[in-house]
Each structure stands twice: as structure tokens, then as C-alpha cells.
Design an enzyme around this catalytic site. Structure first.
Site, PDB file in Angstrom:
ATOM      1  CB  CYS A 119      -7.883  10.428  -4.269  1.00  0.00           C
ATOM      2  SG  CYS A 119      -8.215  10.173  -2.537  1.00  0.00           S
ATOM      3  CG  HIS A 258      -4.105   9.556  -4.914  1.00  0.00           C
ATOM      4  ND1 HIS A 258      -3.964  10.713  -4.173  1.00  0.00           N
ATOM      5  CD2 HIS A 258      -4.784   8.678  -4.134  1.00  0.00           C
ATOM      6  CE1 HIS A 258      -4.547  10.532  -3.004  1.00  0.00           C
ATOM      7  NE2 HIS A 258      -5.047   9.309  -2.954  1.00  0.00           N
ATOM      8  CG  ASN A 288      -4.703   9.918   0.598  1.00  0.00           C
ATOM      9  OD1 ASN A 288      -4.967  10.896  -0.106  1.00  0.00           O
ATOM     10  ND2 ASN A 288      -5.404   8.795   0.548  1.00  0.00           N
TER      11      ASN A 288
HETATM   12  O1  UT7 Z   1      -6.947   7.810  -1.401  1.00  0.00           O
HETATM   13  C1  UT7 Z   1      -7.502   6.768  -2.144  1.00  0.00           C
HETATM   14  C2  UT7 Z   1      -8.124   5.784  -1.315  1.00  0.00           C
HETATM   15  N1  UT7 Z   1      -7.360   5.313  -0.182  1.00  0.00           N
HETATM   16  C3  UT7 Z   1      -6.490   4.313  -0.295  1.00  0.00           C
HETATM   17  O2  UT7 Z   1      -6.132   3.936  -1.385  1.00  0.00           O
HETATM   18  C4  UT7 Z   1      -6.054   3.605   0.943  1.00  0.00           C
HETATM   19  C5  UT7 Z   1      -6.253   2.128   0.769  1.00  0.00           C
HETATM   20  N2  UT7 Z   1      -5.972   1.293   1.930  1.00  0.00           N
HETATM   21  C6  UT7 Z   1      -4.803   1.242   2.578  1.00  0.00           C
HETATM   22  O3  UT7 Z   1      -3.883   1.971   2.303  1.00  0.00           O
HETATM   23  C7  UT7 Z   1      -4.633   0.169   3.639  1.00  0.00           C
HETATM   24  O4  UT7 Z   1      -5.721  -0.713   3.560  1.00  0.00           O
HETATM   25  C8  UT7 Z   1      -4.506   0.711   5.083  1.00  0.00           C
HETATM   26  C9  UT7 Z   1      -3.153   1.370   5.247  1.00  0.00           C
HETATM   27  C10 UT7 Z   1      -5.618   1.678   5.365  1.00  0.00           C
HETATM   28  C11 UT7 Z   1      -4.552  -0.445   6.080  1.00  0.00           C
HETATM   29  O5  UT7 Z   1      -3.579  -1.426   5.790  1.00  0.00           O
HETATM   30  P1  UT7 Z   1      -3.966  -2.970   5.744  1.00  0.00           P
HETATM   31  O6  UT7 Z   1      -2.716  -3.706   5.499  1.00  0.00           O
HETATM   32  O7  UT7 Z   1      -5.086  -3.108   4.737  1.00  0.00           O
HETATM   33  O8  UT7 Z   1      -4.438  -3.240   7.220  1.00  0.00           O
HETATM   34  P2  UT7 Z   1      -5.844  -3.726   7.772  1.00  0.00           P
HETATM   35  O9  UT7 Z   1      -6.858  -2.652   7.615  1.00  0.00           O
HETATM   36  O10 UT7 Z   1      -6.160  -5.045   7.172  1.00  0.00           O
HETATM   37  O11 UT7 Z   1      -5.521  -3.891   9.296  1.00  0.00           O
HETATM   38  C12 UT7 Z   1      -4.569  -4.856   9.749  1.00  0.00           C
HETATM   39  C13 UT7 Z   1      -4.462  -4.780  11.265  1.00  0.00           C
HETATM   40  C14 UT7 Z   1      -5.805  -4.783  11.986  1.00  0.00           C
HETATM   41  O12 UT7 Z   1      -5.655  -5.545  13.152  1.00  0.00           O
HETATM   42  P3  UT7 Z   1      -6.200  -7.059  13.242  1.00  0.00           P
HETATM   43  O13 UT7 Z   1      -7.667  -6.950  12.960  1.00  0.00           O
HETATM   44  O14 UT7 Z   1      -5.450  -7.788  12.175  1.00  0.00           O
HETATM   45  O15 UT7 Z   1      -5.858  -7.446  14.628  1.00  0.00           O
HETATM   46  C15 UT7 Z   1      -6.020  -3.346  12.347  1.00  0.00           C
HETATM   47  O16 UT7 Z   1      -6.810  -3.181  13.516  1.00  0.00           O
HETATM   48  O17 UT7 Z   1      -3.822  -3.550  11.623  1.00  0.00           O
HETATM   49  C16 UT7 Z   1      -4.615  -2.880  12.605  1.00  0.00           C
HETATM   50  N3  UT7 Z   1      -4.448  -1.445  12.441  1.00  0.00           N
HETATM   51  C17 UT7 Z   1      -3.451  -0.750  13.053  1.00  0.00           C
HETATM   52  N4  UT7 Z   1      -2.482  -1.121  13.897  1.00  0.00           N
HETATM   53  C18 UT7 Z   1      -1.622  -0.172  14.315  1.00  0.00           C
HETATM   54  C19 UT7 Z   1      -5.169  -0.594  11.660  1.00  0.00           C
HETATM   55  N5  UT7 Z   1      -4.652   0.642  11.766  1.00  0.00           N
HETATM   56  C20 UT7 Z   1      -3.595   0.569  12.616  1.00  0.00           C
HETATM   57  C21 UT7 Z   1      -2.668   1.516  13.088  1.00  0.00           C
HETATM   58  N6  UT7 Z   1      -1.702   1.094  13.931  1.00  0.00           N
HETATM   59  N7  UT7 Z   1      -2.698   2.820  12.718  1.00  0.00           N
END
Ligand code: UT7
Length: 331
Positions: A119, A258, A288
Site C-alpha cells: 500500500c 492511503h 482499499n
Molecule cells: O492497506 C493497509 C493495511 N490494511 C489495513 O490497514 C486494514 C486494517 N484493519 C482493518 O481495517 C480492520 O481491522 C478490519 C476492517 C479488517 C476489521 O475490523 P475490526 O473492527 O478490527 O474487526 P475484527 O477483525 O476484530 O472483527 C470483529 C468481528 C468478528 O466477530 P467476533 O469474533 O467478534 O464474533 C469478525 O468475525 O466482526 C466479524 N467480521 C465481520 N462481520 C460481518 C469480520 N468481517 C466481517 C464482515 N461482516 N465482513
């Protein structure tokens, strides 16, 4: 020489972008995986993203963005001396996508290579081009950030497939007194490489039936760990680059980050004490696009008139590696 601009400064004389016409909305994704528009919007700020057609490769999008940048620069492809393409979704492992772009553009004089900095790739490529021009090795450079992220996205994995999109952005650099690069700040931390990677298809894990069955040819990410580092490191990189110019964060007129996640970007601005109106955001429309994100946001900010003469503009990115980079420009 105008005060505040480095001697022999390198400036941006043309910009271009390409976005595939096909839009994939959150409503479309609701039909593909167990997710909701509400989850995607609140956790990422992404509403829709663009998806390139099957017969469109990264080089095709790069060429479209490059043509527009060359037109604005009033340059013919024949006059290009350097082409750098930043991408993690090259047309193929080799040759470089930059060489394919050279052929498609018809730029026979150009020296061509790719940069792999995920990125942060567009900023790494821009700074590399700037150094070659400053050193006198080449007179000009075409810099492209282009990605077909949909080709490495696991459309069965809801934790990643809602995030990515396709597109390309480009700029042309040459020695110039306007829109000049003031300073840059780049860094890497290879110890965190496992947090965001595409495991198979390289020499460590060549393609096999097993790697395909295990879906290892798709991007894998430990989202929350990446999130925390992105906020800290992007704020730090932007701070360092303005410091190198003898300026303060409050001097930044437009921060072009980014576009990974709206929550990351708002947290970066907050950490820097920068009001939201100083941020350029388009993550809602495109998601992204890895190296293409900063390039396209930079293009859009310029075309929409957000960048005024003498504004201090900072490009700021963070990605897999980890690698990060910031680049300060006096518009
Ligand atoms: O490009 C440079 C590098 N990339 C980034 O900078 C991205 C960095 N990370 C992020 O943007 C975020 O971490 C994400 C958007 C990927 C995820 O958000 P989060 O608030 O960190 O969520 P999480 O991974 O902690 O997941 C929370 C919950 C989980 O459920 P449980 O375990 O709490 O029951 C996931 O299974 O959300 C669930 N989940 C979803 N639910 C509905 C994960 N993806 C989805 C989804 N829809 N698409």
C-alpha cells in the site's frame, strides 16, 4: 529559487487515474458472504468498490492512468526515460508490469521496473523516481500505482473481501519549480511480515494443488493488529516528513492518506491534531486499492481543486511488510 523549495527540485507535471466501470456495492457483498452493509460501513467506511473485468490486467489500468498523466504533462510516451510501476498484483511474476506498460504505451526510451511496497508502493516509487531525476540519471519519470486487488481477494472470506478494490493512478515527474517534492520519509519493519501477506505462489510456497485447495493464493490479514500499527505509524510518518521540511502538522493543508479504513484515517488525523477537513477521503467509493489508493486520492484531490497553489500536501501510506512512507509536496 523560491524559499522553502529544495535546489533542483522535482515536481509533478501531470496526473492521471483509471477506475474500472463495474461497481460492487455492500448490498452485492451481502449476497456473497455473511456480512451487512451496516457492518462494512461502521467498521470500514466503505460503501462500494470498483472491480476490473476478467480480461483487464493491472497493466491495462496502469496504461489508462499513464495516458492521462502524459496528456496533462504535454509529453509523448516516446520521451519517457523511466517508468516505475508500484504493484503487488503484477500481470505475472515476471517480466515486470512496468515493461508491459512500456510496450502498451510505446515508450521505447524508458528504463522500466516495478516496486513492491504494497500500500506504500506509490510513495516508494515516487521517491525512487525523484532520486533518479535529482541525480541526473533520467530527465523524467512516469510513476504508477496500479492494482487488480480483486485477483488476490478470497471472495469467500468476509474478513477481507469487503475491503479491496481495483484501480490505477499515475503521475509524471521532472525538474520543476512548481508542485515540488519537499521531503520524504520511508521506513520498514520486516518482523511483522506475517500479519498481511499472500502466502503461496512464490518461491517459499510454489503453487500446488494443495495451496489452491487451501486458498493460499489470496491475501490474508490479521486486521486488528494491522489497524493498530497503521494508525501509529502513519501519524508518525506524516509528523516526521513535515519536521524534515521545518514545518509543523498544523502547516499541512491537505493530508492524502492511503485509503484503508475510515476509522484508521480519522484516528491518524486525531493523533496529529489535524481537523477532519484537512483530510482527503475517498475510501467510501473505492475501498482499499493498495498502491493505487494514494495515487488516485492524490489525483482526485488535485482535480477537485482541493489543492491550492503553495499548499503543503502530504501523501502518507502504510502497508504489508510493514512498509510506510510519507511525502511532502508544495503545490
Ligand atoms: O492497506 C493497509 C493495511 N490494511 C489495513 O490497514 C486494514 C486494517 N484493519 C482493518 O481495517 C480492520 O481491522 C478490519 C476492517 C479488517 C476489521 O475490523 P475490526 O473492527 O478490527 O474487526 P475484527 O477483525 O476484530 O472483527 C470483529 C468481528 C468478528 O466477530 P467476533 O469474533 O467478534 O464474533 C469478525 O468475525 O466482526 C466479524 N467480521 C465481520 N462481520 C460481518 C469480520 N468481517 C466481517 C464482515 N461482516 N465482513
Amino acid at each position: 529559487m523560491e524559499k522553502g523549495k529544495p535546489k533542483d527540485s522535482v515536481g509533478i507535471i501531470g496526473q492521471g487515474a483509471y477506475l474500472p466501470p463495474k461497481i460492487l456495492t455492500n448490498a452485492d457483498l451481502e449476497k456473497m458472504v455473511d456480512t451487512t452493509d451496516e457492518w462494512i460501513m461502521t467498521r470500514t467506511g466503505i460503501k462500494e468498490r470498483r472491480i476490473a473485468a476478467d480480461n483487464v490486467a493491472t497493466s491495462d489500468m496502469a496504461v489508462e492512468a499513464a495516458k492521462e498523466a502524459l496528456k496533462e504533462a504535454k509529453m509523448k510516451p516516446e520521451d519517457l526515460e523511466l517508468i516505475i510501476v508500484a504493484t503487488i498484483t503484477p500481470d505475472m511474476q515476471f517480466p515486470s508490469t512496468a515493461c508491459i506498460v512500456q510496450r502498451k504505451l510505446n515508450a521505447p526510451k524508458a528504463t522500466c521496473f516495478d516496486v513492491s511496497a504494497a500500500c506504500s508502493g506509490f510513495i516508494f516509487a515516487m521517491v525512487t523516481g525523484e532520486q533518479f531525476i535529482k541525480a541526473g540519471t533520467f530527465k523524467n519519470a512516469l510513476i504508477v500505482g496500479a492494482e487488480k486487488m480483486s485477483s488476490i481477494t478470497d471472495w469467500q472470506d468476509r474478513s477481507t473481501c469487503v475491503l479491496f478494490g481495483d484501480g490505477a493512478g499515475a503521475c509524471v515527474l521532472t525538474k520543476s519549480d512548481s508542485k515540488v517534492i519537499l521531503a520524504s520519509y520511508l521506513g520498514s519493519n520486516g518482523w511483522e511480515a506475517d500479519l498481511l501477506k499472500l502466502p503461496a505462489g512464490g518461491s517459499a510456497m510454489p503453487a500446488s494443488h494443495k495451496t489452491i485447495d487451501e486458498r493460499l493464493h489470496y491475501a490474508k490479514m490479521s486486521g486488528s493488529e494491522v489497524f493498530k500499527s497503521a494508525v501509529r505509524v502513519m501519524a508518525e510518518a506524516a509528523n516526521k516528513v513535515v519536521e524534515k521540511c521545518g514545518l509543523k502538522c498544523s502547516d499541512i493543508n491537505c493530508l492524502i492518506p492511503h485509503q484503508a479504513n475510515i476509522r484508521i484515517l480519522l484516528s491518524v488525523a486525531k493523533r496529529m491534531g489535524l481537523s477532519e477537513d484537512r483530510l482527503y477521503l475517498n475510501v467510501e467509493k473505492y475501498g482499499n486499492m493498495s498502491s493505487a489508493s494514494t495515487a488516485i486520492a492524490f489525483y482526485e484531490a488535485a482535480k477537485k481543486g482541493r489543492l491550492k497553489k503553495n499548499d503543503i500536501v502530504v501523501l502518507d501510506a502504510f502497508g504489508s511488510g510493514f512498509v510506510w512512507g510519507a511525502c511532502a509536496i508544495k503545490w
